[in-house]
Enzyme design. Structure first.
Site, mmCIF file in Angstrom:
data_model
loop_
_atom_site.group_PDB
_atom_site.id
_atom_site.type_symbol
_atom_site.label_atom_id
_atom_site.label_comp_id
_atom_site.label_asym_id
_atom_site.label_seq_id
_atom_site.Cartn_x
_atom_site.Cartn_y
_atom_site.Cartn_z
ATOM 1 N N HIS A 67 0.825 -1.201 0.000
ATOM 2 C CA HIS A 67 0.000 0.000 0.000
ATOM 3 C C HIS A 67 0.861 1.253 0.000
ATOM 4 O O HIS A 67 2.054 1.201 0.268
ATOM 5 C CB HIS A 67 -0.942 0.008 1.208
ATOM 6 C CG HIS A 67 -0.218 -0.032 2.517
ATOM 7 N ND1 HIS A 67 0.234 -1.211 3.071
ATOM 8 C CD2 HIS A 67 0.151 0.940 3.382
ATOM 9 C CE1 HIS A 67 0.831 -0.959 4.225
ATOM 10 N NE2 HIS A 67 0.802 0.348 4.435
ATOM 11 N N GLY A 68 0.208 2.352 -0.315
ATOM 12 C CA GLY A 68 0.881 3.643 -0.269
ATOM 13 C C GLY A 68 -0.074 4.760 -0.602
ATOM 14 O O GLY A 68 -1.200 4.531 -1.055
#
Length: 149
Positions: A67-68
């Protein structure tokens, strides 16, 4: 929030071919740039790789949640991946990852990001969920399974 609110069949990879973590992140980024051509694939990959360099997103039991936060998007983006062979993601339990939930969220939306991570982590801890996920027949089968969750 439900999976059905975030998913479409073009963001599901039921048979990933990647063999390494960077290959997996690149493969998971593919549907993002296809669906959102204004986004740069290298930027998406870099956001994910930077997060992995900070610490693995593998949570054990064959699940990873790369994720980011991505500049230039208005809402959450979710890509689901499945690797029958498994990919070494550096999980603490030493097991390869087979189930991937890739999340991109807008910058400045920490609450959304954390709620989505928590929802996925809770589901992914359920062994029946993981088993049913792995046994879904194809992209459409995974979409139907997740839409019911």
């Amino acid at each position: 929030m439900k999976f059905a609110d975030l998913l479409s069949c073009d963001c599901i990879l039921a048979d990933m071919s990647a063999q390494t973590k960077p290959e997996a992140l690149s493969e998971l980024a593919g549907p993002v740039t296809e669906r959102f051509p204004q986004l740069d694939g290298q930027t998406v990959f870099s956001v994910l790789m930077d997060r992995e360099n900070f610490g693995t997103t593998a949570m054990g039991d064959g699940v990873a949640i790369p994720h980011g936060r991505l500049p230039g998007i208005d809402g959450n983006i979710l890509v689901i991946g499945r690797s029958h062979a498994g990919i070494d993601f550096g999980a603490a339990d030493g097991n390869p990852c087979h189930i991937f939930f890739m999340i991109l969220t807008p910058e400045g939306k920490s609450g959304q990001h954390l709620r989505l991570l928590a929802m996925i982590a809770k589901k992914a801890k359920d062994s029946l969920f993981r088993s049913d996920f792995m046994n879904a027949p194809n992209d459409k089968g995974l979409l139907d399974f997740l839409a019911d969750e």
